[in-house]
Design a protein around this motif. Structure first.
Motif, PDB file in Angstrom:
ATOM      1  N   ALA A 231       1.119  -1.294   0.450  1.00 23.76           N
ATOM      2  CA  ALA A 231      -0.128   0.541   0.215  1.00 23.76           C
ATOM      3  C   ALA A 231       0.766   1.148   0.273  1.00 23.76           C
ATOM      4  N   LEU A 232       1.836   1.909   0.759  1.00 26.23           N
ATOM      5  CA  LEU A 232       2.976   1.901   0.747  1.00 26.23           C
ATOM      6  C   LEU A 232       3.804   2.642  -0.764  1.00 26.23           C
ATOM      7  N   ARG A 233       3.652   1.464  -1.401  1.00 29.77           N
ATOM      8  CA  ARG A 233       4.178   1.573  -3.047  1.00 29.77           C
ATOM      9  C   ARG A 233       3.414   2.207  -3.773  1.00 29.77           C
ATOM     10  N   TRP A 234       2.156   1.728  -3.608  1.00 30.10           N
ATOM     11  CA  TRP A 234       1.265   2.371  -4.515  1.00 30.10           C
ATOM     12  C   TRP A 234       1.016   3.726  -3.965  1.00 30.10           C
ATOM     13  N   ALA A 235       1.311   4.020  -2.747  1.00 28.47           N
ATOM     14  CA  ALA A 235       1.213   5.779  -2.824  1.00 28.47           C
ATOM     15  C   ALA A 235       2.285   6.734  -2.938  1.00 28.47           C
ATOM     16  N   VAL A 236       3.064   6.030  -3.115  1.00 30.79           N
ATOM     17  CA  VAL A 236       3.931   6.866  -2.870  1.00 30.79           C
ATOM     18  C   VAL A 236       4.144   7.217  -4.975  1.00 30.79           C
ATOM     19  N   ARG A 237       3.832   6.116  -5.535  1.00 35.30           N
ATOM     20  CA  ARG A 237       3.779   5.914  -6.946  1.00 35.30           C
ATOM     21  C   ARG A 237       2.936   6.810  -7.270  1.00 35.30           C
ATOM     22  N   GLU A 238       1.385   6.840  -7.068  1.00 38.83           N
ATOM     23  CA  GLU A 238       0.552   7.926  -7.489  1.00 38.83           C
ATOM     24  C   GLU A 238       0.090   9.041  -6.488  1.00 38.83           C
ATOM     25  N   PRO A 239      -0.650  10.068  -7.548  1.00 39.61           N
ATOM     26  CA  PRO A 239      -1.035  11.069  -6.105  1.00 39.61           C
ATOM     27  C   PRO A 239      -1.825  11.211  -4.997  1.00 39.61           C
ATOM     28  N   GLU A 240      -1.059  10.069  -4.509  1.00 37.46           N
ATOM     29  CA  GLU A 240      -2.028  10.236  -2.814  1.00 37.46           C
ATOM     30  C   GLU A 240      -0.863  10.049  -1.804  1.00 37.46           C
ATOM     31  N   VAL A 241      -0.440  11.083  -1.642  1.00 44.01           N
ATOM     32  CA  VAL A 241       0.621  11.622  -1.180  1.00 44.01           C
ATOM     33  C   VAL A 241       0.451  11.812   0.833  1.00 44.01           C
TER      34      VAL A 241
END
Length: 990
Positions: A617-627
């Motif tokens: 979940a962290l990897r996805w949030a960092v790579r997407e606009p979910e700062v």
């Protein structure tokens, strides 16, 4: 000209031997060569050559003249004062060459280069042709010189054997060690080497008998007990269930069909080889074969061999090699940090090596193909440095490293494939019957791949076997359409696609959404994230798309990869992954306050079960606009990550997140930003330090704004770790004031932490009574919450203050209480830290008990792979050696400790200052006063880094008044400014 005294005294020149003459001349040459270049008195030479005293000075001169004539220009024998000396290049004397090679070999061994050590030490030992100084008549002088050389020879022999053991040469070493132990029954190092060799070959019981025999010899002959090192090895052998516990191979729910011979063959290969790789196409059954073979090896069933501990590591969830060492640490049950931050002084690979260096273990690395280069490099290093380790890998391609034994895994034979299909179909359809020809046609169409057969057999629950065979034939063209694709895509992918197409629309939707879970999920989590009801989950499990084990549903990696593509095609990836990340954030947000209360032990495993999904979940949030989601995930998981010692696993993601947002603090996320900076700074190497330097100031301001003192912030653990990270740095005062200002904060955990930090401020100002009061308030605060981590911290600090005022009984009792808590938390590093502290308290009254604690601490630190805590233990062992007058051993212990400390971290302050002071005392005892002053100055400079008055820091470290004065006196003598005042250390510096 070359000379030899390691055996009969001889000389060689050119291609032949020089005739030296009778025994008197050989004895004369040997006496001069014992210490070449040094003068030997004529009286001593005459006495040694002729103990009866019948030779005159004139006779000695005659022998010298004849020896000169024999040697010619090969060496010069000079008259010097009342004696003679021989001038020889040390490289031309076998004894000098031996000592040089033996020293280089020992240094290589200490550096971990066992291969080079074996070469050097073997070359050194081959110089010996017999007993040293065999030409000399029996005398006290000759005997002393020979004993010294023979002692060096035996030490080199021990070093060479130890190097061989590190390279896995256990079996070859056992006979030699048996003979040596029989000749030297009181030599504990030989006994320890033999115990290790026997244990590595499965002879644990014999190793224990060896210990008992050595103990009895020591008691009968010397009236002494075994050393701490040998006792620690004995305890290791006695430990039937050592902690931490490696991850066992997954339990299997179905019978194993058709590969009994392969299992036995792989197990036999593992008996003689240290690296075996099962290679073959996807779905051929490599994982199942590895599980069965590991089970046979683990029970000692391989050719009647010994049982082995097994650790199973599933690598399929890893996206790249960066997380490989952390995955192995987690599988081994090793935490990556202790209660205190060690600043990344040790890399995960170093921690693995330290933990595995003495373990007899079979490491199963499953699904290596997507990380083959990284796995190959790590496996090669572990096998080189951990001699009792064996590795069983599964991969589509070889690892390609020296020593690898390949075992190709083929599809099932025809009979086994039919039997597998029939057994699996009978399990899902009562009364299943089918003609062997029809079943054989199905299996042949599936290339006899076990996973493909299992998936097809699961469909027999709803389809008649003849219909199944016909539908399979209709799809063969599609499944085999791309002959250039890899084997998995030509076979397994087609089977997965076919099985997928047979699902209903709702089942397909559920299966593709479930692929966001990398570590599996409970039914509740699947319902909340994917909208999957319980009936659909059971249906997917029935059709072999999911496995249900231990209350969690898991998806095979091959199926998950295929389903993830379908999720992307459906345009649902972002929405489902967002729901997945929000679910993880809610879970850790719910758990976070419980982790600081009495429910700590119940909630830690709840969050730990979701660790893999948290990382995803962290990897996805960092790579997407979910700062915002990424920052909140990191901050809410911070307490869990730190207590479990897993902060290093998210450090790369934290660095990536900070890189994405730049140096500006996101609005409304100041506290989360500071937490992210702390996690990023825990990364090993230069990366963490660079991030810290760039973001420290902004993070400090953001944290101060979040915790003004009159109202609480969101993440109190961040406060304490902020102080610990700033204790050695440019502004410890500001960090100290930020934390200590929370003494009236509404948050009870933050109040307790503030009192804890305040105690060190009082110590820095020379007020131990106020410090003890602050630590007591912290203890009351943590205990009122039932929080074991903070309680252990406070107990340890109270123990230190009690010890400083001379109340060792109370200090030991408090330390014992803290050790119980760290044991419950599974904190190996922190238990090691407390054992060192207890050893310090015991050292004055009970040195034997102190030595035992230091040795146990060193063993725990090595198992946990922590250089910081190992340095502290080695420093303690150095103190013991110094107290006993063994200056060489003390110097070695202090030097080893110093090499393992990081001067930038508060936890390394104590070992560093005390090791430097110890080296100064060793130098002073040898009358090397310049070296002593240099070491004392270094100790004072290290103590000066925390911002407290140097005398107070030294007293906090428990150094005696005479040692403090010896540290400070050289500073004043050198004209340096006096120590400045400031804030005390933010964590116990021992």
């Amino acid at each position: 000209m070359r000379f030899g005294i390691l055996g009969e005294t001889r000389a060689w020149h050119g291609g032949g031997e020089v005739p030296l003459g009778g025994p008197a001349r050989r004895a004369l040459l040997a006496l001069l060569l014992v210490r070449p270049g040094e003068v030997v008195s004529a009286d001593r030479l005459a006495e040694e050559i002729d103990p009866a005293g019948t030779r005159s000075a004139h006779s000695l001169q005659s022998q010298v003249s004849r020896l000169r004539a024999a040697l010619g220009d090969g060496a010069a024998i000079e008259r010097a004062g009342a004696g003679y000396r021989i001038l020889v290049d040390p490289q031309h004397l076998d004894a000098s060459r031996f000592e040089r090679l033996a020293g280089e070999g020992r240094a290589a061994l200490a550096d971990g280069d066992a291969g080079r050590a074996v070469v050097l030490l073997t070359e050194a030992l081959e110089l010996w042709r017999g007993p040293a100084l065999a030409a000399l008549p029996e005398s006290e002088t000759a005997r002393a010189a020979a004993v010294r050389l023979e002692e060096h020879r035996l030490g080199a022999l021990e070093d060479r054997i130890e190097a061989g053991l590190r390279l896995g040469e256990h079996r070859a070493a056992v006979p030699e060690l048996r003979e040596l132990v029989a000749r030297h029954p009181l030599r504990e190092r030989l006994a320890g080497l033999l115990m290790r060799a026997l244990s590595a070959e499965g002879g644990q019981a014999e190793a224990l008998v060896m210990f008992e025999e050595t103990r009895r010899h020591l008691a009968d002959e010397l009236g002494a007990d075994p050393s701490a090192e040998l006792t620690a090895l004995h305890r290791e052998l006695l430990s039937a269930d050592p902690e931490p516990t490696p991850a066992a191979p997954p339990a299997q729910l179905t019978s194993f069909v058709g590969r009994a011979d392969e299992v036995a063959e792989v197990a036999e290969m593992l008996r003689v080889a240290r690296l075996v790789t099962l290679i073959g196409p996807g779905g051929v059954g490599k994982t199942r074969l590895s599980v069965e073979a590991a089970g046979l090896v683990g029970t000692g069933g391989a050719a009647g061999g010994p049982a082995n501990q097994v650790c199973f590591v599933e690598l399929a969830p890893l996206r790249d090699g960066a997380g490989l060492p952390q995955a192995l640490l987690a599988a081994l049950g090793l935490r990556q940090n202790g209660l205190q931050m060690d600043g990344g002084a040790t890399t995960p690979v170093d921690r693995l090596i330290a933990a595995l260096s003495d373990q007899v273990l079979l490491l199963v690395l499953d699904n290596c193909e997507h990380l083959v280069d990284d796995v190959a490099g790590l496996a090669a290093r572990l096998l080189t440095t951990c001699p009792r380790l064996r590795v069983l890998a599964t991969s589509r391609e070889p690892l390609g490293i020296i020593g690898e034994h390949l075992f190709p895994v083929r599809p099932l034979d025809a009979d086994a494939a039919v039997r597998l299909f029939s057994e699996r179909a009978a399990a899902v359809r009562r009364g299943f019957t089918a003609g062997p020809g029809t079943v054989r046609r199905i299996c042949a169409a599936l290339d006899d791949l076990p996973l493909a057969i299992e998936l097809a057999a699961a469909r027999s629950r709803t389809l008649d076997v003849d219909d199944l065979a016909e539908r399979l034939d209709d799809l063969l063209g599609v499944s085999r359409g791309n002959r250039t694709a890899d084997e998995r895509h030509r076979t397994l992918r087609s089977v997965v696609a076919w099985s997928w197409d047979l699902l209903s629309a709702s089942e397909q939707r559920a299966a593709r959404r479930f692929t966001v879970f990398v570590g599996g999920a409970t039914a509740e989590s699947a319902a909340r994230v994917c909208g999957i009801d319980g009936g659909t989950l059971e249906s997917l499990a029935d059709k072999s798309l999911l496995d249900a084990v231990g209350g969690r549903y898991r998806m095979l990696e091959t199926i998950r990869a295929y389903g993830a593509e379908r999720l992307d095609e459906a345009g649902e990836q972002d929405s489902v992954r967002r729901a997945h990340a929000q679910h993880l954030a809610e879970l850790v947000r719910t758990a976070d306050p419980h982790l600081r209360r009495a429910e700590q032990l119940e909630w830690l495993p709840v969050v730990a079960a979701e660790h893999g999904d948290l990382l995803a979940a962290l990897r996805w949030a960092v790579r997407e606009p979910e700062v915002k989601t990424a920052f909140e995930l990191l901050a809410t998981a911070f307490t869990y990550l730190w207590i479990r010692g897993a902060s290093a696993s998210v450090a790369p993601t934290a660095i990536e997140l900070l890189t994405a947002v730049g140096e500006a603090v996101p609005d409304g996320l100041g506290e989360e930003y500071a937490t992210c900076v702390l996690l990023a700074a825990s990364a090993s190497g230069d990366a963490g330090g660079q991030v810290w330097q760039r973001h420290r100031a902004a993070a400090g301001k953001a944290l101060a704004a979040a915790w003004p003192g009159d109202r609480r912030g969101r993440h109190p653990v961040t406060l304490l770790l902020w102080m610990m990270r700033n204790a050695v740095g440019p502004d410890p005062q500001g960090a100290y004031e930020l934390v200590s200002s929370q003494r009236d904060c509404p948050d009870p955990w933050a109040r307790a932490a503030a009192h804890y930090v305040s105690g060190f401020g009082h110590l820095g100002k020379g007020d131990p009574e106020a410090a003890e009061d602050a630590f007591g308030r912290a203890l009351d605060g943590f205990r009122s919450l039932g929080e074991r981590w903070g309680t252990a911290l406070a107990l340890g600090s109270l123990a230190d203050t009690a010890g400083a005022r001379g109340d060792r009984t109370r200090a030991i009792a408090l330390t014992d209480e803290a050790l119980v808590l760290t044991g419950r938390l599974g904190a190996l590093e922190d238990s090691a830290d407390l054992l060192v502290n207890r050893g310090d308290h015991l050292a004055g009254d009970d040195p034997a008990a102190a030595r035992t604690d230091y040795a146990e601490a060193a063993a725990l630190a090595r198992r946990a792979g922590s250089s910081t805590y190992l340095a502290a233990a080695l420093r303690g062992l150095g103190d013991m050696a110094l107290a006993e007058g063994d200056l060489a051993l003390a110097e070695q212990r202090y030097t080893d400790a110093l090499e393992r400390t990081d001067p930038h971290w508060i936890k390394s302050l104590g070992p560093r200052v005390r090791a430097l002071t110890g080296l100064g005392r060793v130098a002073a005892a040898r009358n090397h006063h310049a070296e002593a002053r240099r070491r004392y100055r270094q100790a004072a400079e290290a103590a000066d880094t925390v911002g407290a008055p140097v005398p107070e820091v030294l007293r906090m470290l428990g150094l005696a008044r005479d040692v403090i004065e010896s540290v400070l006196r050289p500073r004043h003598r050198a004209g340096e400014d006096g120590p400045h005042t400031g804030v005390g250390a933010a964590a116990r510096p021992r």
